[in-house]
Design a protein around this motif. Sequence first.
Motif, PDB file in Angstrom:
ATOM      1  N   PHE A   6       0.828  -1.203   0.000  1.00  0.00           N
ATOM      2  CA  PHE A   6       0.000   0.000   0.000  1.00  0.00           C
ATOM      3  C   PHE A   6       0.858   1.248   0.000  1.00  0.00           C
ATOM      4  O   PHE A   6       0.583   2.213  -0.717  1.00  0.00           O
ATOM      5  N   ASN A   7       1.915   1.262   0.819  1.00  0.00           N
ATOM      6  CA  ASN A   7       2.786   2.429   0.901  1.00  0.00           C
ATOM      7  C   ASN A   7       3.460   2.723  -0.438  1.00  0.00           C
ATOM      8  O   ASN A   7       3.647   3.883  -0.816  1.00  0.00           O
ATOM      9  N   SER A   8       3.854   1.674  -1.166  1.00  0.00           N
ATOM     10  CA  SER A   8       4.479   1.887  -2.463  1.00  0.00           C
ATOM     11  C   SER A   8       3.460   2.452  -3.457  1.00  0.00           C
ATOM     12  O   SER A   8       3.788   3.291  -4.289  1.00  0.00           O
ATOM     13  N   SER A   9       2.216   2.000  -3.360  1.00  0.00           N
ATOM     14  CA  SER A   9       1.163   2.532  -4.224  1.00  0.00           C
ATOM     15  C   SER A   9       0.891   3.998  -3.887  1.00  0.00           C
ATOM     16  O   SER A   9       0.689   4.828  -4.773  1.00  0.00           O
ATOM     17  N   LEU A  10       0.893   4.309  -2.594  1.00  0.00           N
ATOM     18  CA  LEU A  10       0.675   5.684  -2.156  1.00  0.00           C
ATOM     19  C   LEU A  10       1.811   6.586  -2.630  1.00  0.00           C
ATOM     20  O   LEU A  10       1.579   7.718  -3.073  1.00  0.00           O
ATOM     21  N   LEU A  11       3.047   6.070  -2.548  1.00  0.00           N
ATOM     22  CA  LEU A  11       4.204   6.835  -3.024  1.00  0.00           C
ATOM     23  C   LEU A  11       4.091   7.112  -4.516  1.00  0.00           C
ATOM     24  O   LEU A  11       4.391   8.213  -4.977  1.00  0.00           O
ATOM     25  N   ALA A  12       3.633   6.115  -5.266  1.00  0.00           N
ATOM     26  CA  ALA A  12       3.448   6.292  -6.708  1.00  0.00           C
ATOM     27  C   ALA A  12       2.410   7.371  -6.985  1.00  0.00           C
ATOM     28  O   ALA A  12       2.577   8.198  -7.888  1.00  0.00           O
ATOM     29  N   ALA A  13       1.336   7.390  -6.181  1.00  0.00           N
ATOM     30  CA  ALA A  13       0.275   8.381  -6.356  1.00  0.00           C
ATOM     31  C   ALA A  13       0.751   9.787  -5.993  1.00  0.00           C
ATOM     32  O   ALA A  13       0.210  10.775  -6.485  1.00  0.00           O
ATOM     33  N   VAL A  14       1.768   9.877  -5.134  1.00  0.00           N
ATOM     34  CA  VAL A  14       2.319  11.178  -4.738  1.00  0.00           C
ATOM     35  C   VAL A  14       3.323  11.683  -5.773  1.00  0.00           C
ATOM     36  O   VAL A  14       3.397  12.891  -6.048  1.00  0.00           O
ATOM     37  N   LEU A  15       4.097  10.766  -6.364  1.00  0.00           N
ATOM     38  CA  LEU A  15       5.107  11.164  -7.349  1.00  0.00           C
ATOM     39  C   LEU A  15       4.509  11.462  -8.724  1.00  0.00           C
ATOM     40  O   LEU A  15       4.988  12.339  -9.439  1.00  0.00           O
TER      41      LEU A  15
END
Length: 294
Positions: A6-15
Motif C-alpha cells: 500500500f505504501n508503495s502505491s501511495l508513493l506512486a500516487a504522490v510522485l
Amino acid sequence: MNKKSFNSSLLAAVLAPFFIALGIMLIKLACNNTPALVVAGLGSLMAVPILYLVSVTTKQKLLIKDLLTKQRKAFLQVLITRAIFGQMLITAGFALTTGVKSVLLLRLEPVFVLIWSIFLKGEKPSKAKLGLITMLIIGSALVVAPNNALSAPNIGDLLIILSLLFLSYSYMPTEIVVKQSSAQGLNFLTTFISGIVITIISIFIYPNAFSSITTKSLELIFGYSFVFFIIAASLYFYAFKTAKPWVIASLLSLEVVYGIILAYFMLQETMTINQIIGSIIILASTVLIGKYYQ
C-alpha cells in the motif's frame, strides 16, 4: 492489505502528479506552434517503443492477450474514455488555458470519481468524505472565479472539465484491469492504440501540420511523451494495485504544488489572490485525505 504494498502505491500516487504537471507545461510550450491533437497523437506514438523496451528490460509481462480477451470490456472502456476522448479533450484544454489553471482544474477529478461511484457502484459516501470533496470543489471554484483576466473562465477550462467526465469514469475499469492483469500492458496498449487513432484524426483535421513541425516542437513533444506516458502513467497505473481510486484521484491534487512552481519558472505565470486561497484549500483537503483514508 499488505502495508508495504500500500505504501508503495501511495508513493506512486504522490510522485505521479509532479510528472503530470511537468507534462502539462511541456504540452503548453509545444502547442505554441503545433495543434494540440498533433501533440497528443505524436506524443503517444513516441512513447510506444520506449514502453516496450522498458517492459523487456525489466522483464515485466504485458499480458496483451489477457487484455484483449479476458479483460476486453474493461480494457476498451479505459481505452475509449481515458486514452482517446479524455486525452484529446484535455490536451486541447491545456492548450487553450493557462498552465496554472490547468493543474488546478484537474483537482475536480475526485468529485467526478465520487459521482460515478455513487451512480454506478451504489456507494454511500460518509459525511467526512463529502466534506473533503466539498473543500476540493470550493478550492477549484476559486481558481476560475472571474474578476481578472487570468481567472476568467474560457473554452480551455470547459474542455478540461468535460475531459474529467471521461477520465474519472476510467478509474473503475482501470482498477479492474490492473488488479487482474498488467498495469504495464494496459499503459502500453492504450498508448499505442490511442496514438494511432488520434494521429489519424489529426491528419484529417490538420493535413499540413506534420510537414511544418519544427525541431524545437519535436523536442518538446518527446519531452512531454517521456515524462507523461513513460513516467507519470506508469506511476499512476501502479498506484491502483492497492490504493482506492478516489484516494488516488485526491492525492493527485499535489499537481497544484508542482504545477504552480513549474508554471512560474517555465511559463512565467503568476497566481491571483483567489487562486492562492483556492490552492491552500485544495492542499488542506489533500493532506486530510492522505491522513484519514489510508
